[in-house]
Structure formats: C-alpha cells, structure tokens
Design a protein around this motif. Structure first.
Motif, PDB file in Angstrom:
ATOM      1  N   UNK A 116       0.802  -1.219   0.000  1.00 20.49           N
ATOM      2  CA  UNK A 116       0.000   0.000   0.000  1.00 20.49           C
ATOM      3  C   UNK A 116       0.836   1.271   0.000  1.00 20.49           C
ATOM      4  N   UNK A 117       2.082   1.138   0.417  1.00 11.74           N
ATOM      5  CA  UNK A 117       3.035   2.249   0.301  1.00 11.74           C
ATOM      6  C   UNK A 117       4.422   1.642   0.451  1.00 11.74           C
ATOM      7  N   UNK A 118       5.447   2.481   0.317  1.00 15.73           N
ATOM      8  CA  UNK A 118       6.792   1.915   0.374  1.00 15.73           C
ATOM      9  C   UNK A 118       7.794   2.972   0.783  1.00 15.73           C
TER      10      UNK A 118
ATOM     11  N   UNK C  25      15.487  -6.847  19.438  1.00 16.21           N
ATOM     12  CA  UNK C  25      14.537  -7.767  18.831  1.00 16.21           C
ATOM     13  C   UNK C  25      14.324  -7.357  17.375  1.00 16.21           C
ATOM     14  N   UNK C  26      14.124  -8.349  16.523  1.00 16.46           N
ATOM     15  CA  UNK C  26      13.715  -8.093  15.144  1.00 16.46           C
ATOM     16  C   UNK C  26      12.312  -8.669  14.993  1.00 16.46           C
ATOM     17  N   UNK C  27      11.360  -7.798  14.687  1.00  8.35           N
ATOM     18  CA  UNK C  27       9.964  -8.215  14.518  1.00  8.35           C
ATOM     19  C   UNK C  27       9.694  -8.343  13.025  1.00  8.35           C
ATOM     20  N   UNK C  28       9.259  -9.513  12.614  1.00 11.65           N
ATOM     21  CA  UNK C  28       9.048  -9.751  11.177  1.00 11.65           C
ATOM     22  C   UNK C  28       7.601 -10.174  10.932  1.00 11.65           C
ATOM     23  N   UNK C  29       7.081  -9.806   9.788  1.00 10.16           N
ATOM     24  CA  UNK C  29       5.731 -10.219   9.422  1.00 10.16           C
ATOM     25  C   UNK C  29       4.656  -9.254   9.887  1.00 10.16           C
ATOM     26  N   UNK C  30       5.067  -8.097  10.379  1.00 13.20           N
ATOM     27  CA  UNK C  30       4.079  -7.120  10.863  1.00 13.20           C
ATOM     28  C   UNK C  30       3.308  -6.535   9.679  1.00 13.20           C
ATOM     29  N   UNK C  31       2.002  -6.411   9.782  1.00 14.01           N
ATOM     30  CA  UNK C  31       1.236  -5.776   8.719  1.00 14.01           C
ATOM     31  C   UNK C  31       1.748  -4.368   8.431  1.00 14.01           C
ATOM     32  N   UNK C  32       1.605  -3.926   7.203  1.00 12.48           N
ATOM     33  CA  UNK C  32       2.069  -2.582   6.840  1.00 12.48           C
ATOM     34  C   UNK C  32       1.054  -1.520   7.244  1.00 12.48           C
ATOM     35  N   UNK C  33       1.531  -0.300   7.342  1.00 10.20           N
ATOM     36  CA  UNK C  33       0.637   0.842   7.487  1.00 10.20           C
ATOM     37  C   UNK C  33       0.239   1.183   8.905  1.00 10.20           C
ATOM     38  N   UNK C  34       0.780   0.470   9.897  1.00  6.70           N
ATOM     39  CA  UNK C  34       0.437   0.781  11.282  1.00  6.70           C
ATOM     40  C   UNK C  34       1.308   1.937  11.783  1.00  6.70           C
ATOM     41  N   UNK C  35       0.695   2.878  12.461  1.00  8.59           N
ATOM     42  CA  UNK C  35       1.455   3.985  13.032  1.00  8.59           C
ATOM     43  C   UNK C  35       2.359   3.456  14.140  1.00  8.59           C
ATOM     44  N   UNK C  36       3.630   3.733  14.046  1.00  9.67           N
ATOM     45  CA  UNK C  36       4.579   3.214  15.046  1.00  9.67           C
ATOM     46  C   UNK C  36       5.752   4.169  15.218  1.00  9.67           C
ATOM     47  N   UNK C  37       6.008   4.513  16.474  1.00  4.33           N
ATOM     48  CA  UNK C  37       7.232   5.253  16.792  1.00  4.33           C
ATOM     49  C   UNK C  37       7.741   4.734  18.136  1.00  4.33           C
ATOM     50  N   UNK C  38       8.908   5.200  18.530  1.00  6.44           N
ATOM     51  CA  UNK C  38       9.478   4.775  19.805  1.00  6.44           C
ATOM     52  C   UNK C  38       8.503   5.051  20.946  1.00  6.44           C
ATOM     53  N   UNK C  39       7.712   6.090  20.814  1.00  6.42           N
ATOM     54  CA  UNK C  39       6.787   6.463  21.888  1.00  6.42           C
ATOM     55  C   UNK C  39       5.696   5.419  22.114  1.00  6.42           C
ATOM     56  N   UNK C  67      14.200   2.406  17.080  1.00  6.02           N
ATOM     57  CA  UNK C  67      13.704   1.655  15.911  1.00  6.02           C
ATOM     58  C   UNK C  67      14.700   1.873  14.783  1.00  6.02           C
ATOM     59  N   UNK C  68      15.326   0.789  14.331  1.00  3.19           N
ATOM     60  CA  UNK C  68      16.381   0.923  13.316  1.00  3.19           C
ATOM     61  C   UNK C  68      15.901   0.604  11.908  1.00  3.19           C
ATOM     62  N   UNK C  69      14.721   0.013  11.781  1.00  5.61           N
ATOM     63  CA  UNK C  69      14.249  -0.335  10.433  1.00  5.61           C
ATOM     64  C   UNK C  69      12.765  -0.643  10.466  1.00  5.61           C
ATOM     65  N   UNK C  70      12.181  -0.742   9.292  1.00  6.16           N
ATOM     66  CA  UNK C  70      10.808  -1.219   9.170  1.00  6.16           C
ATOM     67  C   UNK C  70       9.738  -0.167   9.348  1.00  6.16           C
ATOM     68  N   UNK C  71      10.133   1.055   9.606  1.00  9.36           N
ATOM     69  CA  UNK C  71       9.163   2.144   9.760  1.00  9.36           C
ATOM     70  C   UNK C  71       9.582   3.276   8.827  1.00  9.36           C
ATOM     71  N   UNK C  72       8.637   3.800   8.084  1.00 10.71           N
ATOM     72  CA  UNK C  72       8.924   4.898   7.166  1.00 10.71           C
ATOM     73  C   UNK C  72       7.802   5.916   7.295  1.00 10.71           C
ATOM     74  N   UNK C  73       8.190   7.150   7.487  1.00 13.58           N
ATOM     75  CA  UNK C  73       7.209   8.228   7.663  1.00 13.58           C
ATOM     76  C   UNK C  73       6.174   7.866   8.722  1.00 13.58           C
TER      77      UNK C  73
END
Lengths: 360, 360, 360, 360
Positions: A116-118, C25-39, C67-73
C-alpha cells in the motif's frame, strides 16, 4: 508475509533499509566455541563494498561491522550473534522522483501493490544494500565449515564469456570484475565502461564452486541441497536463473553423456570421472565439488528514459539518477559465496542432527 | 535431516517409496469450505500416470487417490487432508543388481553415503514416483487459487526446441509430449523413440505459465515468490536449472532492453509492455503472468553400460534394466504445474495473513 | 540448537546478553501501514524497567528503545522492525565468583554442560534482561490487535494471595507490585522487604486476561492457542507453571461443574454463563476473555549461601552478590502481557491466512 | 491456519478424524538404521486403547498400526515413516444431536466459529482419538533416545491424590488407572464408577518422569526444553495446566528452599541434592530427571444436561450420549509419555546439530 530469515538450524535474519540508520543480521544456531571477531567478517564485506572502482556504484560506505552479541572472550557462545552495519552515505534527496513514479525492473510497483506504500529511498528494503547483511552472516557460516573451500567469479558480462581454457583462479582478485580470465577482464573494462557512459547497464553470470563438501549433506526431499541453493541464490537481488552442474546444458545431453562414471578411489570413496551433476545427486552431496551458476539481470537503474506510470496512474518517463552499479552481477560475487556458505553450514548441522558426527 | 514438507501456511508433506505399499501426501492449512472429492484430483494424476504411451515408462499404476481425512460432506474442513495412492505394480525382483552397485546419475551413492544404507527397490524414496504425491497435493492447491490459470508444456527435448511462432496452447494435450508445437511433436516422436531403442535417454526443458496472479504475492526477502519457485522446481527429480522470466538470457540484455515498460491501464493497474521479469519484481508478483523455465536432465536409468563401483568399492559396469522413461522431463509437466500451484496457494495465504483480504 | 525466534507469521527474534553492548529484537511479518514510533514502545519498557522501587533490582537502565528499520514516515512498511536497547549499567566486575562456581537455580551449569563454556557476566544470554526485548516486540504486537485489551497482575507473592472479592483493576498501577488488591499490596510491602533484607527471595503468581479476542483464533492441533500460550509463558525466565482458565483446579471439578453453559446472545453469538475454560476450547478462542495463570519461582540470586560445585568439580558455597530482584515475578507482569500480545497477533494473522478477513 | 505438525528436526504430522476411515502420523527426520517394526509401536497403542475396562470408553478399536513407508529390511531409512491406524468402530448415527447444538466444554462452537462448519461426528478432528497417532509417533521417538526412561502415572482423580509415601512404580500397570498407589487405586474404582453411573465425569492429574536425560538438551530461548514440553502437553485434548518440577508450589517457596544444591559427583558431573527445578534450568536439562505435571479437566461429554445454544442460535439443553471416558485423564497417560518422548528426541537431535555428538 514478510520472511526475512533463512536456514533451518543454522539460521540468519536480516533487517534494514538502504537509507535507514543501519542494517544488520542476527545469526542463530551457530555452534559454540568458534573463534570470531569483527576481523573475521570485515574482509568479506570489503570485497562487496561499493565505491572501490569506477565499475561499481560511487556510494561510499565503510561497511564496518559490529558484533553486538553472541561472542564472549573471542568465541561464539552458541547464542544469537547480532551483526550491525551503520549506513553512513545515504543521500535521500536523490529519490523525490522515485517517490512519484515506478522504476521499471525495480520492486517499486510490486511493493506498492503489496503493502500500500513503500520506503522509496534507494529502494528501501528491496535495495541490494541488504546483501551486506548476508555477506556478514556468511562470514560466520564459513567458520562452521572450515574444511570447505568456496569461491565464486564472474564468467560472463553482457554476453561476453570467459574462455574456460584460460581459467586461472589466482586471477580472480586481480581485476575489478572477479574475472578468472585476464583477457576477458580486459575486454570487460571497455564493455562495462561503455555501458556506464551510455547510462545503460549489463547483466552477468556468476559461478560458484564449493570443494571439500563431504558426501551426504542434503535433506531430501524438500530441503535438498540443490533446492536450498536455488532458493538461496534466487533470493539475491537481480538474480533470474540458477543452474546446478551442467544445468540447462544437461537438458541437451543424452543419458550416457550426462552420467558421471565412478571408479574405485584410494580411500574407499569412489572417484568420479566427470561432474555434470555439480556434486549433487538426489539432493545430497556426492563428495564432488558443488557447482552453481547464477544469472544476474542488468541493473534496473539506468539513465536511459523508460516508459512508466506514476502512483496516480499517469503515463510518465523515468530515468534513475543517483549512484548505481553499471553491472550489479559483479558485486554479486561475494554475496553468492556467502549464500553458498550459509546453505552448507545449515546442511552440515542438519546432517549431523540426523546421522551423527561421523560424516561431518 | 529429512525434510519432506514444503510450504509455510499452506503446507504439504509427502511420504512413501517406489516399491512400498503406498505413497501419499498430507496437505495442511487448506482453507475450509472448498468443494473437494477424489474426482478433483484424479485427472491431474492421470496426466502424470505412467504407461500411457511408449514414450513413458511401462510400469502400470492406476494411481488412484483416496482422501482419508480433512473432507466432510464434500467440503474441506480446514484440517489436514490425507491423500493416499497405493502402489500396485512394483516388481522388486528387478533391483538385485542395483543393490550391489551404484547407478551413476542416480541418488544411490549419495543416499548410501548419508544414511549408511538405502532402499534400493526402484530408487526407494528418491524415485520420481514420489511426484505423484505432489501432483495430488497440487490439485488441492488449485482450489485455493481459483482465479489463477496454470499450464506447462515441454519446449525442448534433446536440444530440439519448439518454434515459438507455432506455439498453440490447445495442442499441448494432443500429443504424448505436452508439446504446443505440432511439428516439433512429430520430430520428437522419432527422437525419443530412437533414444529409447538405443537404450539411451534425453533431457528436456519445461515451461510453466501462471496467469491471473494479482500483483502483491510474494514474501520478501527469503520467501520471495521467485525464490520459493526455484526451491519448488529444483526439488523435482532430475531438475538441474530454473529460470524466471528471461532467466539466463536476461544476463545478455542491456538495462533498457530488460526493463518492462509500464503504461496506464484501464482499471487503474498499469499495463506492462513486456515481461522479461516473468511476472516477479523484488520477489513480489506484478500482475503479469508468472513464467518459469525448468531444465530436466536425461533419465539416468539407461541400458548403455556406465562405469561404476560396487558397495564394496570394486570397479564394475552397470546397465539399468527395468521400466523407465526415455525422457523423464515429459512427465515432469504435471509435476511442475503442481509445484507452481502449491507455491502460489501458499503465497496467497501468506499475503492475506499480512495484508488482509483486499488484494486477494 | 539455539532458537531465538518465536511465532509463525508474526514473528520476533531476540538477541543480546545482560552485559553486552546492547540487546534487541527483530519483529518480522508485521502488517504494513500501522502507526509506530518509539513512543508507542517506551511506556511498556518503562513498566518493566529495573530500579523503580526498592522491590526490584537496583541496576539502573534507561531502557531506551531505538527503531532501526521497518518504519517509514511513521508507519510500518511490512518489512522487519529492528529494535535496539543499549545496555548502560552493566558492572561486569561483580561476576568473578560466578565464573568459577555454579549458582544453583540458575542456568550456569546447564549452559556450561551444553555449550562447553558460557558468558558468566550477569547470566549472559540466560539473564532476565532479555525480557526487555520481548516487551518491546510485544508493544508492536499490540498494534496488530487493537481491539484486544490485555492486562496482567500479580495475584500471589510468597504464598500470600489477593482476595478476589477485593479485585480492582484500577489499583494495579497504584503500587509497586502490579497488585489489584490494595490490602494485599500493603502486606506484600512488608513480605518482600523482609525477604530482601534476609538476602532471600520470593515466588509469585501472575494472571493475565485478554478480552476482545473474537471466537476463532487458534491453530489446531499443534499450534493451539493454549499450546502457544503455554510455550510463550514457559519460555519466560523463572516460570515453572502455566494454567489456562481454571487450570489445575479444573482437575478437581466434575463435568457438569466445569462446563461453561451457553445462552443465546443479543448479537447472534452465544453468551457463556461461566469461563472455566479460560476462553479457549479445542485450542480455539471462544470469544470469552482468554485467561492465563503463571507461576514464577523465587529469584535464584540470593545472599544466603547455597552448596554448589566449581567448574573444576570441587565442593563450594556460593552467595550471589550484585543487584537482584527479591521477587522476579513482579517484573514478570509486563513480560507476560507482551507474550500474550505476541501470541494473539500471530494467531490473528494465521486465522486470517486460512479463513480470510471476516472473523478478524 | 491449521498446524498439525510438531517438532523441529525430529518432526511428526498427524491427520484423521474420529469417524473417518483412518487416522495416522508421518514421522520425519528420524535417524537411519534403527530397528523398527509394528511390534515396536503396538504395545504403546494397546496401552492407550479404548474399551479395556469399564473406566474407559466402550468404543472398540483394535488400533492396529501399519507402517507404510520409511522402513526397509526392518530398519528406518531416514525417510518419512508413515503410520496408519484404521477406524473400525465409528458409529456416526450417534451424532445427529451434536450436529444441531454445541456441547459446552467441547470444541464444537469454536470450530464452527473458525471454519464456518465442522465434522460433528465424534468431534471430528478435535476428538481425543487423534492422540493414538501421537502415541504411535512417540513409539518411534523412544527409539531415538534409548538411554532415556520415560514413565507417567495418574497422581490424582477428582481431587483425590495418591500418597507419595506409598508411591510404587511397579504398581502403575496393575490397575486400570495407571496409579502407583494401590490404595488410591482402590478408592478411585469407586469414585470413577460413581461418576460414570451419575452420567458425570472427573478430572485428573498426570505426572511424567524422564530419567537418563543428559545435561545439555534444550534450545534457549524460544525452544527451551520446558517451553517445548509445555506446548506439547497443552496440545493434548482436555489439558488445562502444565507444571515443570515444583510448578506452582515453587511460587510459594523462598529462594533458599527452591535452590537445588550441588555436590561433586563421582564421575565429574555434579550431584544435585534436590530437584525442585524438575531437571531443567534456563531451558536446558541438568542431568536430573525431567519432571512434568499435567492437569486434565473432566471429560466434557456427560449425560447430565447442560444449557447450550443451537447452530441457529436458539436456547437448548444437551446431553452427550454415545460412548465416553468418565475420566479422560486416565488414558492421557500413554499420550503424555509419547509427547515427552517426542520432545526429547527432537531436542537430542537439535543438541547434536549445534554441539556435536559428544553430549548425546
């Protein structure tokens, strides 16, 4: 689902994006007591490192690895080995255009369709930068199989192949192409440079040989050694084909030509008079060298405009600026070696699990 | 270890030997509520069945499948589907010689080296007879992806390729070779028959196309759609090479030739002007047909003597009597189709797990 | 083998030792598009953080997650989420004695027996410090199941149980014991403090409830919801028992007492008149609250001398100096909640894979 | 998803329903060369077999196992072992009422909620009949760990516990309750018979001990030996609680009471002066007996009416006619033993994979 782990008992998981703060790998299932420090990993990363000649991307990354866990007093403890490489030369400003339209040949559209986005910065997770993590993990894998010797080389660029008669393994590290034929290396300088100046790119074929693999590794039927190698190699960015031994050429042989005859050997194990099979029969190693051949497509990032569509579905043209490899297969060489090591280390431990220590 | 399971959420496990009482597959993770009876599976087994022409082995097996679990009142329940096929025409007396010496090209020596002994009757577990189990499982997988159309065909035998200009899908089932080019089929009659009479064998290339796969299936990075397909195909007996899209030919293209340009489509999704990628980018389907090409080596069982060694390590010659396919790639066609279906069904469910129903 | 991953499609892998530079920890398989930040993660880590009262270890760790990866914007991309927590207050000098002799109740001897040597600094990989990684991963899992409400609490310390009649969920965060009964909390202050001053330690029972779980989650037979929860909880340091619903008390009931009668509900789904089953039947959720009860043994690190042997096999006594929790079960509360969230997120996605979106 | 496989390298998958034509298991990853015939499996099935006394269900099943693959000339080949047990005494006519309404305590409603429909004949896949498959697989597992001695027994029925002072292992097979205390066995005769005549049922506690497990088995952190055992036991029908060693009682001990002191042993390995830990520390075996305690709820099938709802959502009462165990925990004994064997066999091979043969 996202599956960023590979292996069954010797396993690794990678994480990180091209333009995030860092990338890394977690290696799990490694036997305890192996001597390991950053110095065992760094040479392999240096071999893959960008920016070492004009034939690779000009992105500058030191690619310095840190071991964050799993090693105590210089030896592996048997617990997860966390490896991290910081990204230092990401230039996200280059990617505004990529955010808007899809680069043909890249994963842009497919990722968008899936998620859905990238993360469009440098391809995000789909960037070949991820392969640094594999190379780091592969360096650990090599320690598990000290009796196995692995080397890979480029055998063809842009359709121009090496002459097997001139094959000289000692030449591989003497040129920027990992080419074992010095004359081909000379031709490739011109070939690759021309493609680069044209803003185009070239494909390549990489070959990898692992010798010292004992007979008996491999897990029929769905973790056959060749099946695992095929999965491993096809998971590398830009790879479109995998052959074991003679591969597609075997499809043109007759049965008696393709058979690898056996003769009694000095040590009880048979000696093979040929190796069409690439060291694997029925998914299990035969004791001969394991041989794999891998096709890399030309780099999809080119300066020649290609027709595309925007995220909004409008017709557009795109050229991919930024820093790219004119022939991504070249830097595939250390990655292919790493995947070979990772598969073999896993298979060694799997074999030991089922059959005990003797054949290892 | 032995790993006789394939798949991540739609999974199957196979069991059984060439000359045991039966073979079978257990399919797990199948969605509930799908209409399923033996009649949905049998046609695919019939297509793979031996003894249907002089171009395949003369072993006679009805290959009748029984569903032993997982179906209630004609529908899948969501629990494991056990499929069993009885062996009825095993002739173990043929294999006394195989017990003593290793057949080059076969798994005989490798299994012995791994396990310390082996079931030598017809190759035991390493026999291509196992592929009947996959075909049965694949028939179930097709029900999971009703909108996907899968077909495979032989494109080359013994180096003699079809003429793409004469490709006609409707011809595939009109000849004993699954050949889409009627003129090639005629030539192959002679070619295969000669090899058979010589006591030799031929290799083949099989191509498989899946259309109707939506954009978004595939699980980067280590369960990429192409990586899973490579593993699936390479796990089939006698397979030595796998290509996605243009495969090795892509390594000879320039970037601008290999790019699949996109144009706006009527329904919002882009239209691709080419399909060098074989329907997969970054390990994820693009919505184009998924294309795979597979190399089968010539059957290793031949009547022409080959040098070998005995289990005791003595020099010997061996000819493989018994009933064998002169070109094992031909009967690979329904097996390749089954593996394609099994991978796609798994990836559909994996995609739905992570991203929800929308793109499925 | 070392297996530092948990989950089937929503998966996480943890790495790191008590006294290494960092854990993660490395979390894999998480659905995309969920709002996520360190907070979104930090509050859960703060809840588990050491040093917040005299009833927990005095080791001071900020436990700040990156968070080192897997989150964008600000949103998850569907690719691996790498979470890292730096260790800042390791004091390795405390552990010289532990290097020489085994602490009874700890993993010291078992790790040595398995791996041949061990990282003795703070228990290395076997330290409960690893649970911070789980808590971080669990915070991500909660985002996958926004309609599920999870809370845990301590119901018993040192054999002194809460009074169910005084249960008040709003009290849980009002005392340093996560105790829902304010009177019990008062008693425990004295109890735990006495144990601490004695150089001893106490066990505890933690209970966890997840409400809002729809009927239908769970994967029979070997990934049953209760089976996964049992594995998840038993993998936490110091846990020795797990109960679902009435647990061992159910073994003392008669069939008609243990049955959870059903009545028609307003929305079509049945209403249950009791919940002895703890919300799970046949390994699948029933729509009732999922209830788990977990036994934590007393902290093994105590100042009271215990008989032991040295690595050289000599008799010795050992007291475990350093900074320790007098009742490790207390800080188990956020860990138990995290494991509940991680199991449920995985099962939700597994259910969606097989059965589609409807029941999710 | 449906997950009907258990184990990591020594794995088994089960299939089949209570009233289908057959049930079975496929055991994969078994070491080669082990002597195996049906006679090695049948005694364990006979122990679990229904209809042997009035204290178990009156369904008559011979439970005769057939080995369909994986064994050649009396020895395991290292390939999948297919085990099949035909159902011979299914009486589907008994289940018309169950088709219409949900039996509280059973999986009826949960399966319907998950899958949309269900095989209601005898509980279908959720029937305890499936446990015969585990028992068969467990018999194979025992061959992998010949030095381990496993036995289980019932320690409590309906709240009436054995007297530990009267524990006599040789009594376990002398009564229909697998009871090691002959006086308790006598009391239970009356207790269970009364419950049976009342149309009610009773719960039970089963204890299992594995001695001869060397120190070092177990795979931290998420395949800890105790975590795997908890998952294995909780996956058995009717189980609601699992304890390792002292379990919940450990939560009431102080640290110095719970510690298992060590003294130097004759052979270099330490001798433990207690076994509160149940033979496992940090998820790894310590060389002491591995002890597990399991709570079985009372059989949910009772003749006493319970309030329920129909599939159409109407209020109803249900009594479960047919043939049922008045105390399902009794026949759980051989199932618990089987799961213990299956976990230990897997962990032995996993340990060998990572650490080599020495400690096995």
């Amino acid at each position: 689902m996202s599956f960023n782990s590979f292996g069954r008992v010797f396993r690794f998981s990678t994480w990180g994006e091209s333009h995030g703060p860092a990338i890394g790998a977690v290696v799990d299932g490694c036997p305890p007591g192996l001597a390991l420090s950053e110095a065992d990993i760094q040479p392999f990363l240096d071999k893959r490192k960008p920016g070492t000649s004009k034939f690779t991307t000009q992105r500058r990354e030191a690619d310095e690895v840190r071991i964050l866990s799993g090693v105590f007093e210089g030896r592996t403890t048997g617990t997860p080995i966390s490896l991290m490489i910081e990204n230092t030369d990401q230039r996200s400003k280059d990617y505004s255009e990529v955010a808007k339209a899809y680069r043909p040949g890249h994963a842009d559209y497919a990722y968008d369709a899936k998620y859905g986005f990238r993360d469009y910065r440098g391809g995000g997770r789909s960037s070949a930068r991820e392969t640094a993590s594999r190379v780091a993990a592969g360096a650990v894998a090599r320690l598990v199989i000290p009796d196995v010797d692995i080397f890979a080389y480029v055998s063809e660029i842009g359709g121009d192949a090496i002459d097997p008669a001139r094959f000289d393994a000692s030449e591989i590290d003497n040129n920027p192409f990992f080419c074992p034929d010095p004359e081909a290396a000379k031709r490739w300088e011109k070939l690759v440079d021309e493609a680069r100046l044209d803003g185009s790119s070239l494909g390549a074929v990489v070959e990898c040989v692992a010798s010292g693999v004992p007979a008996g590794w491999g897990a029929p039927l769905y973790a056959k050694l060749d099946s695992e190698l095929a999965a491993a190699m096809m998971s590398i960015n830009a790879v479109k084909g995998v052959e074991i031994g003679d591969g597609f050429a075997a499809a043109r042989l007759r049965g008696e030509q393709n058979a690898d005859p056996m003769r009694p050997g000095d040590d009880g194990a048979p000696v093979f008079l040929a190796n069409h099979a690439g060291g694997i029969a029925g998914g299990i190693s035969t004791g001969q060298p394991v041989k794999v051949r891998i096709a890399f497509k030309p780099t999809s990032s080119i300066l020649i405009p290609v027709e595309t569509v925007t995220r909004e579905g409008k017709a557009s043209d795109i050229v991919t600026k930024g820093r790219h490899d004119p022939c991504v297969g070249i830097r595939g060489v250390p990655v292919v070696e790493a995947m070979m090591a990772l598969v073999l280390a896993d298979q060694k431990l799997l074999h030991r699990a089922q059959c005990g220590d003797e054949a290892c």
